[in-house]
Write a protein that holds these residues in place. Sequence first.
Motif, PDB file in Angstrom:
ATOM      1  N   MET A   1     -53.488   0.813 -78.605  1.00 56.86           N
ATOM      2  CA  MET A   1     -52.123   0.283 -78.676  1.00 56.86           C
ATOM      3  C   MET A   1     -51.186   1.134 -77.823  1.00 56.86           C
ATOM      4  O   MET A   1     -50.353   0.605 -77.077  1.00 56.86           O
ATOM      5  CB  MET A   1     -51.644   0.238 -80.121  1.00 56.86           C
ATOM      6  CG  MET A   1     -50.216  -0.265 -80.293  1.00 56.86           C
ATOM      7  SD  MET A   1     -49.709  -0.358 -82.030  1.00 56.86           S
ATOM      8  CE  MET A   1     -49.782   1.390 -82.495  1.00 56.86           C
TER       9      MET A   1
ATOM     10  N   PRO B   1     -51.605  -5.354 -78.432  1.00 53.33           N
ATOM     11  CA  PRO B   1     -50.214  -5.488 -78.903  1.00 53.33           C
ATOM     12  C   PRO B   1     -50.031  -4.852 -80.267  1.00 53.33           C
ATOM     13  O   PRO B   1     -50.968  -4.774 -81.071  1.00 53.33           O
ATOM     14  CB  PRO B   1     -50.011  -7.012 -78.971  1.00 53.33           C
ATOM     15  CG  PRO B   1     -51.111  -7.598 -78.157  1.00 53.33           C
ATOM     16  CD  PRO B   1     -52.256  -6.654 -78.225  1.00 53.33           C
TER      17      PRO B   1
ATOM     18  N   GLN C   1     -44.668  -1.888 -86.723  1.00 52.87           N
ATOM     19  CA  GLN C   1     -45.104  -2.957 -85.833  1.00 52.87           C
ATOM     20  C   GLN C   1     -44.792  -4.336 -86.411  1.00 52.87           C
ATOM     21  O   GLN C   1     -44.451  -5.256 -85.674  1.00 52.87           O
ATOM     22  CB  GLN C   1     -46.610  -2.831 -85.563  1.00 52.87           C
ATOM     23  CG  GLN C   1     -46.996  -1.547 -84.851  1.00 52.87           C
ATOM     24  CD  GLN C   1     -46.282  -1.373 -83.534  1.00 52.87           C
ATOM     25  OE1 GLN C   1     -46.041  -2.343 -82.809  1.00 52.87           O
ATOM     26  NE2 GLN C   1     -45.920  -0.135 -83.217  1.00 52.87           N
TER      27      GLN C   1
END
Length: 217
Positions: free
Chosen positions: A19, A25, A78
Amino acid sequence: MGSVGLLYVGAVLFINGLMLLGKIPGKAAAPMNYFVGFMQVIFPTLLILQSEGDPAVVLGASGLYLFGFTYLYVALNQTFNLAGEGLGWFSLFVAVVAVVMGYLNFTSVNDPVFGAIWLIWAVLWFMFFLVLGLRRDSLTRTTGWFTVIVAHLTGTVPALLLLAGEYRSDSFWTWVMGVCGVLALAASVMLGRQQDTPATEPPPPESPPRRNARAAV
């Protein structure tokens, strides 16, 4: 740290390293951080409840929370697109505690290899602090590569050795782990300086030659 939990530490660090390198992503990395984060919070809680106050068990379980809270923090950041400064400063706390855990593994626990592993984790979490807490974006790729390498060096490989009953903790393997940690950091610095080569765009088509004005008459 239990061998099963350590195996999944390797898995989630590998995902998080990719990541940081921009290969995965953030939202795609969040599920693994939730899975391992909850595991590393629930398991130590059960261990402490069943420990009957045994200091050795409590000490071992306390280290798991550091990982569990980190991965849950990553997952929440996230999922909800939160700023990373809070996680960065928490990573500084983890780095300091990891140094203490390393010292205790060298002295009280008598597991020097894991002492070296804790010190490597201290360096890794300190790099998380630099990237997230202090916004040193220039270190992002270096930290990503170090995370990917450390995932297997301190997680996957020791876990598999523990599961196979082949784990050894003596001065020789402690030096091996320490040297590998230094080489991993050096390799990560070199890889971090290499920028991804952008795809070469084809040159624009040439304009058709102008016809001679007299020839067009």
